[in-house]
Motif scaffolding. Structure first.
Motif, PDB file in Angstrom:
ATOM      1  N   LYS A  21       0.803  -1.233   0.000  1.00  0.00           N
ATOM      2  CA  LYS A  21       0.000   0.000   0.000  1.00  0.00           C
ATOM      3  C   LYS A  21       0.828   1.271   0.000  1.00  0.00           C
ATOM      4  O   LYS A  21       0.420   2.297   0.516  1.00  0.00           O
ATOM      5  CB  LYS A  21      -0.972   0.031   1.187  1.00  0.00           C
ATOM      6  CG  LYS A  21      -1.864  -1.167   1.316  1.00  0.00           C
ATOM      7  CD  LYS A  21      -2.815  -1.261   0.171  1.00  0.00           C
ATOM      8  CE  LYS A  21      -3.807  -2.408   0.398  1.00  0.00           C
ATOM      9  NZ  LYS A  21      -4.233  -3.011  -0.819  1.00  0.00           N
ATOM     10  N   SER A  22       2.011   1.208  -0.593  1.00  0.00           N
ATOM     11  CA  SER A  22       2.876   2.389  -0.652  1.00  0.00           C
ATOM     12  C   SER A  22       3.884   2.215  -1.776  1.00  0.00           C
ATOM     13  O   SER A  22       4.569   1.194  -1.842  1.00  0.00           O
ATOM     14  CB  SER A  22       3.607   2.568   0.681  1.00  0.00           C
ATOM     15  OG  SER A  22       4.699   3.433   0.540  1.00  0.00           O
ATOM     16  N   ARG A  23       3.975   3.211  -2.633  1.00  0.00           N
ATOM     17  CA  ARG A  23       4.933   3.159  -3.731  1.00  0.00           C
ATOM     18  C   ARG A  23       6.362   3.134  -3.194  1.00  0.00           C
ATOM     19  O   ARG A  23       7.201   2.368  -3.656  1.00  0.00           O
ATOM     20  CB  ARG A  23       4.734   4.363  -4.651  1.00  0.00           C
ATOM     21  CG  ARG A  23       5.660   4.400  -5.824  1.00  0.00           C
ATOM     22  CD  ARG A  23       5.297   5.568  -6.763  1.00  0.00           C
ATOM     23  NE  ARG A  23       6.405   5.860  -7.624  1.00  0.00           N
ATOM     24  CZ  ARG A  23       7.313   6.818  -7.415  1.00  0.00           C
ATOM     25  NH1 ARG A  23       7.210   7.601  -6.369  1.00  0.00           N
ATOM     26  NH2 ARG A  23       8.296   7.008  -8.254  1.00  0.00           N
ATOM     27  N   ALA A  24       6.638   3.970  -2.201  1.00  0.00           N
ATOM     28  CA  ALA A  24       7.983   4.017  -1.618  1.00  0.00           C
ATOM     29  C   ALA A  24       8.338   2.682  -0.971  1.00  0.00           C
ATOM     30  O   ALA A  24       9.438   2.164  -1.162  1.00  0.00           O
ATOM     31  CB  ALA A  24       8.098   5.151  -0.604  1.00  0.00           C
ATOM     32  N   ARG A  25       7.433   2.121  -0.200  1.00  0.00           N
ATOM     33  CA  ARG A  25       7.698   0.820   0.441  1.00  0.00           C
ATOM     34  C   ARG A  25       7.965  -0.250  -0.596  1.00  0.00           C
ATOM     35  O   ARG A  25       8.881  -1.064  -0.438  1.00  0.00           O
ATOM     36  CB  ARG A  25       6.509   0.383   1.293  1.00  0.00           C
ATOM     37  CG  ARG A  25       6.430   1.045   2.619  1.00  0.00           C
ATOM     38  CD  ARG A  25       5.320   0.428   3.433  1.00  0.00           C
ATOM     39  NE  ARG A  25       4.884   1.381   4.428  1.00  0.00           N
ATOM     40  CZ  ARG A  25       3.762   1.286   5.114  1.00  0.00           C
ATOM     41  NH1 ARG A  25       2.948   0.281   4.911  1.00  0.00           N
ATOM     42  NH2 ARG A  25       3.451   2.201   5.998  1.00  0.00           N
ATOM     43  N   SER A  26       7.161  -0.271  -1.648  1.00  0.00           N
ATOM     44  CA  SER A  26       7.339  -1.313  -2.657  1.00  0.00           C
ATOM     45  C   SER A  26       8.672  -1.154  -3.378  1.00  0.00           C
ATOM     46  O   SER A  26       9.372  -2.140  -3.616  1.00  0.00           O
ATOM     47  CB  SER A  26       6.181  -1.327  -3.655  1.00  0.00           C
ATOM     48  OG  SER A  26       6.127  -0.145  -4.414  1.00  0.00           O
ATOM     49  N   GLY A  37      19.865  -6.864   0.556  1.00  0.00           N
ATOM     50  CA  GLY A  37      20.186  -5.921   1.615  1.00  0.00           C
ATOM     51  C   GLY A  37      20.973  -4.744   1.075  1.00  0.00           C
ATOM     52  O   GLY A  37      21.586  -4.833   0.019  1.00  0.00           O
ATOM     53  N   ALA A  38      20.927  -3.634   1.803  1.00  0.00           N
ATOM     54  CA  ALA A  38      21.656  -2.428   1.383  1.00  0.00           C
ATOM     55  C   ALA A  38      21.606  -1.403   2.503  1.00  0.00           C
ATOM     56  O   ALA A  38      20.756  -1.472   3.387  1.00  0.00           O
ATOM     57  CB  ALA A  38      21.033  -1.841   0.118  1.00  0.00           C
ATOM     58  N   ARG A  39      22.515  -0.455   2.426  1.00  0.00           N
ATOM     59  CA  ARG A  39      22.508   0.683   3.348  1.00  0.00           C
ATOM     60  C   ARG A  39      21.580   1.748   2.802  1.00  0.00           C
ATOM     61  O   ARG A  39      21.277   1.767   1.606  1.00  0.00           O
ATOM     62  CB  ARG A  39      23.916   1.243   3.491  1.00  0.00           C
ATOM     63  CG  ARG A  39      24.865   0.265   4.142  1.00  0.00           C
ATOM     64  CD  ARG A  39      26.271   0.814   4.167  1.00  0.00           C
ATOM     65  NE  ARG A  39      27.162  -0.174   4.727  1.00  0.00           N
ATOM     66  CZ  ARG A  39      27.796  -0.003   5.874  1.00  0.00           C
ATOM     67  NH1 ARG A  39      27.690   1.119   6.536  1.00  0.00           N
ATOM     68  NH2 ARG A  39      28.577  -0.949   6.330  1.00  0.00           N
ATOM     69  N   SER A  40      21.156   2.638   3.676  1.00  0.00           N
ATOM     70  CA  SER A  40      20.191   3.652   3.252  1.00  0.00           C
ATOM     71  C   SER A  40      20.717   4.499   2.096  1.00  0.00           C
ATOM     72  O   SER A  40      19.969   4.832   1.171  1.00  0.00           O
ATOM     73  CB  SER A  40      19.755   4.535   4.423  1.00  0.00           C
ATOM     74  OG  SER A  40      20.857   5.190   4.996  1.00  0.00           O
ATOM     75  N   SER A  52      14.922  11.687   2.896  1.00  0.00           N
ATOM     76  CA  SER A  52      14.032  11.639   4.067  1.00  0.00           C
ATOM     77  C   SER A  52      12.910  10.622   3.863  1.00  0.00           C
ATOM     78  O   SER A  52      12.484   9.964   4.824  1.00  0.00           O
ATOM     79  CB  SER A  52      13.458  13.020   4.380  1.00  0.00           C
ATOM     80  OG  SER A  52      12.666  13.490   3.315  1.00  0.00           O
ATOM     81  N   THR A  53      12.460  10.457   2.629  1.00  0.00           N
ATOM     82  CA  THR A  53      11.437   9.446   2.332  1.00  0.00           C
ATOM     83  C   THR A  53      11.984   8.057   2.601  1.00  0.00           C
ATOM     84  O   THR A  53      11.310   7.225   3.218  1.00  0.00           O
ATOM     85  CB  THR A  53      10.981   9.552   0.863  1.00  0.00           C
ATOM     86  OG1 THR A  53      10.428  10.852   0.639  1.00  0.00           O
ATOM     87  CG2 THR A  53       9.954   8.493   0.517  1.00  0.00           C
ATOM     88  N   VAL A  54      13.203   7.809   2.165  1.00  0.00           N
ATOM     89  CA  VAL A  54      13.813   6.489   2.368  1.00  0.00           C
ATOM     90  C   VAL A  54      13.981   6.215   3.858  1.00  0.00           C
ATOM     91  O   VAL A  54      13.587   5.151   4.346  1.00  0.00           O
ATOM     92  CB  VAL A  54      15.159   6.380   1.627  1.00  0.00           C
ATOM     93  CG1 VAL A  54      15.910   5.119   2.040  1.00  0.00           C
ATOM     94  CG2 VAL A  54      14.939   6.396   0.120  1.00  0.00           C
ATOM     95  N   ARG A  55      14.529   7.144   4.581  1.00  0.00           N
ATOM     96  CA  ARG A  55      14.775   6.908   6.015  1.00  0.00           C
ATOM     97  C   ARG A  55      13.475   6.730   6.792  1.00  0.00           C
ATOM     98  O   ARG A  55      13.360   5.840   7.645  1.00  0.00           O
ATOM     99  CB  ARG A  55      15.618   8.043   6.584  1.00  0.00           C
ATOM    100  CG  ARG A  55      17.041   7.984   6.052  1.00  0.00           C
ATOM    101  CD  ARG A  55      17.964   9.003   6.691  1.00  0.00           C
ATOM    102  NE  ARG A  55      19.297   8.897   6.112  1.00  0.00           N
ATOM    103  CZ  ARG A  55      19.750   9.640   5.114  1.00  0.00           C
ATOM    104  NH1 ARG A  55      18.980  10.574   4.593  1.00  0.00           N
ATOM    105  NH2 ARG A  55      20.962   9.467   4.646  1.00  0.00           N
ATOM    106  N   GLU A  56      12.474   7.544   6.496  1.00  0.00           N
ATOM    107  CA  GLU A  56      11.180   7.425   7.177  1.00  0.00           C
ATOM    108  C   GLU A  56      10.507   6.104   6.815  1.00  0.00           C
ATOM    109  O   GLU A  56       9.963   5.412   7.690  1.00  0.00           O
ATOM    110  CB  GLU A  56      10.281   8.596   6.787  1.00  0.00           C
ATOM    111  CG  GLU A  56       8.936   8.592   7.474  1.00  0.00           C
ATOM    112  CD  GLU A  56       8.086   9.784   7.076  1.00  0.00           C
ATOM    113  OE1 GLU A  56       6.868   9.616   6.965  1.00  0.00           O
ATOM    114  OE2 GLU A  56       8.649  10.882   6.872  1.00  0.00           O
ATOM    115  N   THR A  57      10.560   5.735   5.550  1.00  0.00           N
ATOM    116  CA  THR A  57       9.934   4.497   5.103  1.00  0.00           C
ATOM    117  C   THR A  57      10.640   3.278   5.677  1.00  0.00           C
ATOM    118  O   THR A  57       9.985   2.316   6.096  1.00  0.00           O
ATOM    119  CB  THR A  57       9.900   4.438   3.563  1.00  0.00           C
ATOM    120  OG1 THR A  57       9.203   5.601   3.074  1.00  0.00           O
ATOM    121  CG2 THR A  57       9.192   3.193   3.072  1.00  0.00           C
TER     122      THR A  57
END
Length: 71
Positions: A21-26, A37-40, A52-57
């Motif tokens: 239910k989220s484009r960023a999450r997907s 796996g990966a670093r932010s 900020s979207t990546v870190r919050e998500t």
């Protein structure tokens, strides 16, 4: 990775988006699966999402137990 994907890639992203239910999450989830796996910072570059979207998500996904952290 994003923007020049095949129809298969787009259908996978849509299916994951429907579940999460989220484009960023997907986008982050698929990126993590592909890279094992990966670093932010790597996720930011690979997905082209705002830092900020990546870190919050990532934080929300961790809280939902969709991902785990290694230090």
């Amino acid at each position: 990775m994003w923007g020049t994907g095949s129809n298969k890639d787009k259908s996978i992203e849509k299916a994951v988006n429907d579940i999460l239910k989220s484009r960023a999450r997907s986008r982050i989830y698929i990126y993590l699966l592909r890279k094992n796996g990966a670093r932010s910072e790597e996720i930011i570059k690979g997905t082209r999402l705002h830092p900020s979207t990546v870190r919050e998500t990532l934080s929300k996904m961790y809280d939902l137990k969709l991902i785990y952290r290694e230090k």
